[in-house]
Motif scaffolding. Sequence first.
Motif, PDB file in Angstrom:
ATOM      1  N   VAL A   1      18.289  46.023  26.657  1.00  0.00           N
ATOM      2  CA  VAL A   1      18.038  46.995  27.718  1.00  0.00           C
ATOM      3  C   VAL A   1      17.962  48.357  27.045  1.00  0.00           C
ATOM      4  O   VAL A   1      18.834  48.711  26.245  1.00  0.00           O
ATOM      5  CB  VAL A   1      19.158  46.983  28.779  1.00  0.00           C
ATOM      6  N   PHE A   2      16.924  49.130  27.371  1.00  0.00           N
ATOM      7  CA  PHE A   2      16.702  50.416  26.733  1.00  0.00           C
ATOM      8  C   PHE A   2      17.087  51.555  27.678  1.00  0.00           C
ATOM      9  O   PHE A   2      16.681  51.567  28.848  1.00  0.00           O
ATOM     10  CB  PHE A   2      15.241  50.562  26.319  1.00  0.00           C
ATOM     11  N   GLN A   3      17.849  52.494  27.164  1.00  0.00           N
ATOM     12  CA  GLN A   3      18.267  53.662  27.940  1.00  0.00           C
ATOM     13  C   GLN A   3      17.301  54.805  27.684  1.00  0.00           C
ATOM     14  O   GLN A   3      17.167  55.285  26.558  1.00  0.00           O
ATOM     15  CB  GLN A   3      19.686  54.079  27.555  1.00  0.00           C
ATOM     16  N   HIS A   4      16.625  55.237  28.738  1.00  0.00           N
ATOM     17  CA  HIS A   4      15.686  56.362  28.658  1.00  0.00           C
ATOM     18  C   HIS A   4      16.225  57.506  29.493  1.00  0.00           C
ATOM     19  O   HIS A   4      16.725  57.298  30.605  1.00  0.00           O
ATOM     20  CB  HIS A   4      14.313  55.952  29.199  1.00  0.00           C
ATOM     21  N   GLN A   5      16.106  58.708  28.984  1.00  0.00           N
ATOM     22  CA  GLN A   5      16.548  59.864  29.754  1.00  0.00           C
ATOM     23  C   GLN A   5      15.848  61.124  29.274  1.00  0.00           C
ATOM     24  O   GLN A   5      15.340  61.187  28.155  1.00  0.00           O
ATOM     25  CB  GLN A   5      18.063  60.038  29.656  1.00  0.00           C
ATOM     26  N   GLY A   6      15.812  62.100  30.167  1.00  0.00           N
ATOM     27  CA  GLY A   6      15.167  63.362  29.856  1.00  0.00           C
ATOM     28  C   GLY A   6      14.655  63.996  31.131  1.00  0.00           C
ATOM     29  O   GLY A   6      14.984  63.572  32.235  1.00  0.00           O
ATOM     30  N   ALA A   7      13.843  65.017  30.974  1.00  0.00           N
ATOM     31  CA  ALA A   7      13.261  65.733  32.107  1.00  0.00           C
ATOM     32  C   ALA A   7      11.746  65.636  32.009  1.00  0.00           C
ATOM     33  O   ALA A   7      11.147  66.195  31.087  1.00  0.00           O
ATOM     34  CB  ALA A   7      13.711  67.191  32.119  1.00  0.00           C
ATOM     35  N   ALA A   8      11.154  64.922  32.938  1.00  0.00           N
ATOM     36  CA  ALA A   8       9.696  64.794  32.961  1.00  0.00           C
ATOM     37  C   ALA A   8       9.107  65.984  33.720  1.00  0.00           C
ATOM     38  O   ALA A   8       9.465  66.232  34.870  1.00  0.00           O
ATOM     39  CB  ALA A   8       9.301  63.481  33.639  1.00  0.00           C
ATOM     40  N   PHE A   9       8.230  66.746  33.075  1.00  0.00           N
ATOM     41  CA  PHE A   9       7.685  67.954  33.686  1.00  0.00           C
ATOM     42  C   PHE A   9       6.301  67.737  34.291  1.00  0.00           C
ATOM     43  O   PHE A   9       5.863  68.517  35.122  1.00  0.00           O
ATOM     44  CB  PHE A   9       7.636  69.087  32.661  1.00  0.00           C
ATOM     45  N   ALA A  10       5.599  66.689  33.860  1.00  0.00           N
ATOM     46  CA  ALA A  10       4.262  66.420  34.396  1.00  0.00           C
ATOM     47  C   ALA A  10       4.092  64.912  34.518  1.00  0.00           C
ATOM     48  O   ALA A  10       3.879  64.230  33.519  1.00  0.00           O
ATOM     49  CB  ALA A  10       3.188  67.023  33.498  1.00  0.00           C
ATOM     50  N   VAL A  11       4.209  64.416  35.728  1.00  0.00           N
ATOM     51  CA  VAL A  11       4.102  62.976  35.973  1.00  0.00           C
ATOM     52  C   VAL A  11       2.805  62.713  36.716  1.00  0.00           C
ATOM     53  O   VAL A  11       2.613  63.199  37.842  1.00  0.00           O
ATOM     54  CB  VAL A  11       5.290  62.461  36.803  1.00  0.00           C
ATOM     55  N   PRO A  12       1.870  61.969  36.107  1.00  0.00           N
ATOM     56  CA  PRO A  12       0.615  61.669  36.795  1.00  0.00           C
ATOM     57  C   PRO A  12       0.873  60.920  38.098  1.00  0.00           C
ATOM     58  O   PRO A  12       1.824  60.147  38.208  1.00  0.00           O
ATOM     59  CB  PRO A  12      -0.142  60.788  35.792  1.00  0.00           C
ATOM     60  N   MET A  13       0.033  61.166  39.081  1.00  0.00           N
ATOM     61  CA  MET A  13       0.154  60.458  40.349  1.00  0.00           C
ATOM     62  C   MET A  13      -0.094  58.969  40.120  1.00  0.00           C
ATOM     63  O   MET A  13      -1.008  58.580  39.393  1.00  0.00           O
ATOM     64  CB  MET A  13      -0.848  61.014  41.369  1.00  0.00           C
ATOM     65  N   ALA A  14       0.742  58.153  40.711  1.00  0.00           N
ATOM     66  CA  ALA A  14       0.623  56.707  40.529  1.00  0.00           C
ATOM     67  C   ALA A  14      -0.706  56.209  41.091  1.00  0.00           C
ATOM     68  O   ALA A  14      -1.171  56.679  42.144  1.00  0.00           O
ATOM     69  CB  ALA A  14       1.776  55.999  41.215  1.00  0.00           C
ATOM     70  N   GLU A  15      -1.310  55.265  40.372  1.00  0.00           N
ATOM     71  CA  GLU A  15      -2.562  54.672  40.830  1.00  0.00           C
ATOM     72  C   GLU A  15      -2.220  53.470  41.714  1.00  0.00           C
ATOM     73  O   GLU A  15      -1.898  52.384  41.227  1.00  0.00           O
ATOM     74  CB  GLU A  15      -3.411  54.246  39.635  1.00  0.00           C
ATOM     75  N   LEU A  16      -2.296  53.678  43.009  1.00  0.00           N
ATOM     76  CA  LEU A  16      -1.970  52.620  43.953  1.00  0.00           C
ATOM     77  C   LEU A  16      -3.161  51.688  44.144  1.00  0.00           C
ATOM     78  O   LEU A  16      -4.317  52.114  44.105  1.00  0.00           O
ATOM     79  CB  LEU A  16      -1.571  53.220  45.298  1.00  0.00           C
ATOM     80  N   ILE A  17      -2.855  50.409  44.320  1.00  0.00           N
ATOM     81  CA  ILE A  17      -3.911  49.452  44.616  1.00  0.00           C
ATOM     82  C   ILE A  17      -4.234  49.535  46.106  1.00  0.00           C
ATOM     83  O   ILE A  17      -3.482  50.125  46.881  1.00  0.00           O
ATOM     84  CB  ILE A  17      -3.487  48.018  44.223  1.00  0.00           C
ATOM     85  N   PRO A  18      -5.371  48.974  46.543  1.00  0.00           N
ATOM     86  CA  PRO A  18      -5.718  49.034  47.972  1.00  0.00           C
ATOM     87  C   PRO A  18      -4.596  48.468  48.851  1.00  0.00           C
ATOM     88  O   PRO A  18      -3.962  47.471  48.508  1.00  0.00           O
ATOM     89  CB  PRO A  18      -6.980  48.170  48.058  1.00  0.00           C
ATOM     90  N   ASP A  19      -4.365  49.129  49.984  1.00  0.00           N
ATOM     91  CA  ASP A  19      -3.349  48.717  50.964  1.00  0.00           C
ATOM     92  C   ASP A  19      -1.931  48.799  50.413  1.00  0.00           C
ATOM     93  O   ASP A  19      -1.032  48.113  50.920  1.00  0.00           O
ATOM     94  CB  ASP A  19      -3.625  47.291  51.479  1.00  0.00           C
ATOM     95  N   GLU A  20      -1.723  49.627  49.387  1.00  0.00           N
ATOM     96  CA  GLU A  20      -0.382  49.815  48.831  1.00  0.00           C
ATOM     97  C   GLU A  20       0.058  51.251  49.085  1.00  0.00           C
ATOM     98  O   GLU A  20      -0.731  52.185  48.965  1.00  0.00           O
ATOM     99  CB  GLU A  20      -0.382  49.540  47.326  1.00  0.00           C
ATOM    100  N   ARG A  21       1.337  51.429  49.436  1.00  0.00           N
ATOM    101  CA  ARG A  21       1.857  52.778  49.616  1.00  0.00           C
ATOM    102  C   ARG A  21       3.353  52.802  49.309  1.00  0.00           C
ATOM    103  O   ARG A  21       4.014  51.760  49.299  1.00  0.00           O
ATOM    104  CB  ARG A  21       1.596  53.312  51.026  1.00  0.00           C
ATOM    105  N   VAL A  22       3.831  54.005  49.028  1.00  0.00           N
ATOM    106  CA  VAL A  22       5.261  54.239  48.821  1.00  0.00           C
ATOM    107  C   VAL A  22       5.736  55.114  49.972  1.00  0.00           C
ATOM    108  O   VAL A  22       5.213  56.210  50.171  1.00  0.00           O
ATOM    109  CB  VAL A  22       5.527  54.934  47.470  1.00  0.00           C
ATOM    110  N   ARG A  23       6.696  54.619  50.739  1.00  0.00           N
ATOM    111  CA  ARG A  23       7.180  55.346  51.907  1.00  0.00           C
ATOM    112  C   ARG A  23       8.702  55.524  51.831  1.00  0.00           C
ATOM    113  O   ARG A  23       9.391  54.795  51.107  1.00  0.00           O
ATOM    114  CB  ARG A  23       6.815  54.606  53.193  1.00  0.00           C
ATOM    115  N   PRO A  24       9.257  56.473  52.596  1.00  0.00           N
ATOM    116  CA  PRO A  24      10.709  56.665  52.594  1.00  0.00           C
ATOM    117  C   PRO A  24      11.447  55.436  53.119  1.00  0.00           C
ATOM    118  O   PRO A  24      10.940  54.705  53.984  1.00  0.00           O
ATOM    119  CB  PRO A  24      10.913  57.871  53.525  1.00  0.00           C
ATOM    120  N   LEU A  25      12.639  55.240  52.617  1.00  0.00           N
ATOM    121  CA  LEU A  25      13.506  54.171  53.097  1.00  0.00           C
ATOM    122  C   LEU A  25      13.932  54.470  54.521  1.00  0.00           C
ATOM    123  O   LEU A  25      14.355  55.583  54.840  1.00  0.00           O
ATOM    124  CB  LEU A  25      14.728  54.071  52.183  1.00  0.00           C
TER     125      LEU A  25
END
Length: 295
Positions: free
Chosen positions: A136-160
């Motif tokens: 298991v790899f531990q990654h950490q830091g501050a990402a300053f520029a995150v590309p928008m995720a490429e969603l497939i058709p009929d896919e979305r990310v919504r609030p819980l």
Amino acid sequence: MATGIEAMVTLRRMTVEDLTAAHGLSSEQKWPHRIEDWEMLLSMGFGYVAERDGPDHQKPDHQKEVIGTAMAWLYGTDAATLGMVIVSPQAQGMGVGRRLMDAVLGDLDGRTVLLNATDEGAPLYRKLGFMPVGPVFQHQGAAFAVPMAELIPDERVRPLGSKDMATLRDLAQRATGMNRDALLDALVPGAQGVVLTRRNEPVGFALFRRFGRGYVVGPTIAPDTGGARALISHWLGSNAGMFCRLDVPEESELSTWLDALGLPCVGRVMRMVRGPMPKADPTVTTFSLTTQALG
């Protein structure tokens, strides 16, 4: 039979009063846990502390010194994770780690037990019957520029939503092969969450909450790497410049991607298991852990 200084070390159940000393031990190891993280861990599980007489042991009101900890968390009736195994450098070589492990494992008899081992701890765990599963790899830091995720058709990310808990419990059970209901019930009220849907059906989720030096993204559970990236991108993109941590199994194939986003790999542990590995559903996967201790 323990003799000399080993016989002076006693074990007992961990209490809330031990958390300041436990936090001191983890800080000594350069672990990032806050006292609040220790409080959360103890509220969801149990542990043991090893203690010995301190330098003022001859005084009538002397207090014993906590020199080691070990904790465990139960999942359903047949599985558990084990972690927060720490022994003070001043107490190394006294068999304290083995005694703590024996105490915790004695309370887990009959369960499959998983843990994430440092290089220093792995030899002891092997002696106790744990077998390696994968890194298991531990990654950490501050990402300053995150590309928008490429969603497939009929896919979305919504609030819980408030009605999503049953879905989260089901996905976590399928992804791990363990009943994680109690863990989610404890985590969700103090976390933010998003759900991945495909054709309006929930197929994954990711939580975002305070931990250590900043925030942790985890658990992240999704049907595939693309879905996991969409969930993680949401949190990193909406919290640009904030210190975040993810612990990702090697098979997640996220390590190189996280490096490129500005969250380098800063550590590695080995996932190990004692007993039969829980049977997970191959159509849903854990892409980032809750914490190394909780899995």
